[in-house]
Design an enzyme around this catalytic site. Sequence first.
Site, short mmCIF file in Angstrom:
data_model
loop_
_atom_site.label_atom_id
_atom_site.label_comp_id
_atom_site.label_asym_id
_atom_site.label_seq_id
_atom_site.Cartn_x
_atom_site.Cartn_y
_atom_site.Cartn_z
N SER A 83 2.92 -13.90 -38.10
CA SER A 83 4.01 -13.05 -38.84
C SER A 83 5.31 -13.95 -39.14
CB SER A 83 4.46 -12.10 -37.67
OG SER A 83 4.61 -12.72 -36.63
N THR A 184 8.64 -10.69 -36.12
CA THR A 184 9.90 -11.51 -36.75
C THR A 184 10.31 -12.20 -35.35
OG1 THR A 184 10.57 -10.09 -38.31
CG2 THR A 184 12.00 -11.78 -37.60
N THR A 202 11.11 -14.58 -41.07
CA THR A 202 9.75 -13.71 -40.79
C THR A 202 8.67 -13.75 -42.19
OG1 THR A 202 9.06 -11.32 -40.40
CG2 THR A 202 10.84 -11.59 -41.90
N ARG A 212 8.54 -7.06 -51.77
CA ARG A 212 9.18 -6.45 -50.94
C ARG A 212 9.94 -7.56 -50.12
NH1 ARG A 212 9.35 -6.70 -44.84
NH2 ARG A 212 9.74 -4.40 -44.25
N GLY A 214 12.52 -7.32 -46.34
CA GLY A 214 12.66 -6.40 -45.06
C GLY A 214 14.20 -7.04 -44.90
N ASP A 215 14.45 -6.61 -43.63
CA ASP A 215 15.67 -6.22 -42.80
C ASP A 215 16.10 -8.05 -42.65
OD1 ASP A 215 13.50 -6.48 -41.20
OD2 ASP A 215 15.08 -6.65 -39.51
N THR A 235 13.83 -6.94 -35.01
CA THR A 235 12.44 -6.97 -35.38
C THR A 235 11.69 -5.67 -35.31
OG1 THR A 235 10.24 -8.03 -34.83
CG2 THR A 235 11.70 -7.67 -32.85
N GLY A 236 10.73 -5.47 -36.24
CA GLY A 236 10.12 -4.25 -36.40
C GLY A 236 10.33 -3.88 -37.89
N1 ASP Z 1 11.44 -6.88 -39.46
C1 ASP Z 1 10.28 -7.49 -40.11
C2 ASP Z 1 10.38 -6.96 -41.43
O1 ASP Z 1 10.30 -5.81 -41.81
C3 ASP Z 1 9.15 -7.28 -39.60
C4 ASP Z 1 8.96 -7.44 -38.08
O2 ASP Z 1 9.88 -7.80 -37.52
O3 ASP Z 1 7.97 -7.38 -37.61
O4 ASP Z 1 10.08 -7.70 -42.53
#
Ligand code: ASP
Length: 323
Positions: A83, A184, A202, A212, A214-215, A235-236
């Site tokens: 990941s 992440t 990440t 795409r 992410g955050d 993370t998430g």
């Molecule tokens: N936050 C990460 C994203 O949305 C993914 C993760 O932390 O699992 O790209």
Amino acid sequence: MKRKTFLIRSFSTLAGIFAVPTINLLAQNPSQDQKNKPLIISTWPHGLEANVAAWEVLKENGRALDAVEKGVRVTELDPSVTSVGVGSYPDSDGNITLDASIMNEHGNCGAVSFLQHIKTPISVARMVMEKTPHVMLAGEGALQFALANGFRKEDLHTDFSRQQWKEWKKSNKIVPIDLHNHDTISMLAIDNNGDISGACTTGGLAFKHPGRVGDSPIIGAGLYVDNEIGGAGATGVGEVIMKTLGTHLIVELMRNGLSPYAACKEAVMRAVKKVPDARNLPVYYIAVNKQGDFGAYGTNTAFEYAVYTENKGNTLHKADSVF
Ligand code: ASP
């Protein structure tokens, strides 16, 4: 369960092996005896190995910024972590695209998004911070910047990532976000000077839509540090974290007197309240304050985070959660 945090494992820096699980007798408030520096906190069990590298910097009186960069690079370069960095799950086109951000004790930050072919995006993010007047470079521009600054263009795929993509391609379905296809690494460090820095890197969500982001590279979403107050990392599911600017929110809540634990909890509650479906999605935060307290919280029980302090060594904790 909700108020309990267990110290579930200890990590031997010398042997590099897990020791027998122990129960943390300070379960009600794990941060009470941690009011010391230096300190490192990072997300997930892979944070343990990253913490070891970061600690090498801090124990030599190094800077928190160097510690977090060195720490998360371990995860980026580890092909078994699917990941982050090398060996990340590809997007739906089969390309590995990476996001990362870094923030120092002066409030400066750098980020890269949709970066391909570079093994250590966190170091490119740092270079964006230190060598350009910008905060974020994306895609081809980020790649060209990296190549012009000595990074090598490389294939980040592993046999496993190729095979996973081929399997997924057969069904071509959007993959539900579960506990295995994301994770992440966010890391925060306080050095001997009491200065705080953070890093976040990440591969994003598995088989995501091409393009795409992410955050993780978004300052205030995946990562935020204010050296007067503290720092937070996420993370998430990035879409939820971005909609509530979780890490900036946490730092502001700490500014208003909340502990890192309470601030992380409030940010998760905010996401659950404001974002439809957030209750069914993984969203997790870690935070530290200037005093060396730390905390974490998540929407569900899956979240673990790694903490390294002089007194306790490198330990893995299970975060409390709403559900
Ligand atoms: N936050 C990460 C994203 O949305 C993914 C993760 O932390 O699992 O790209």
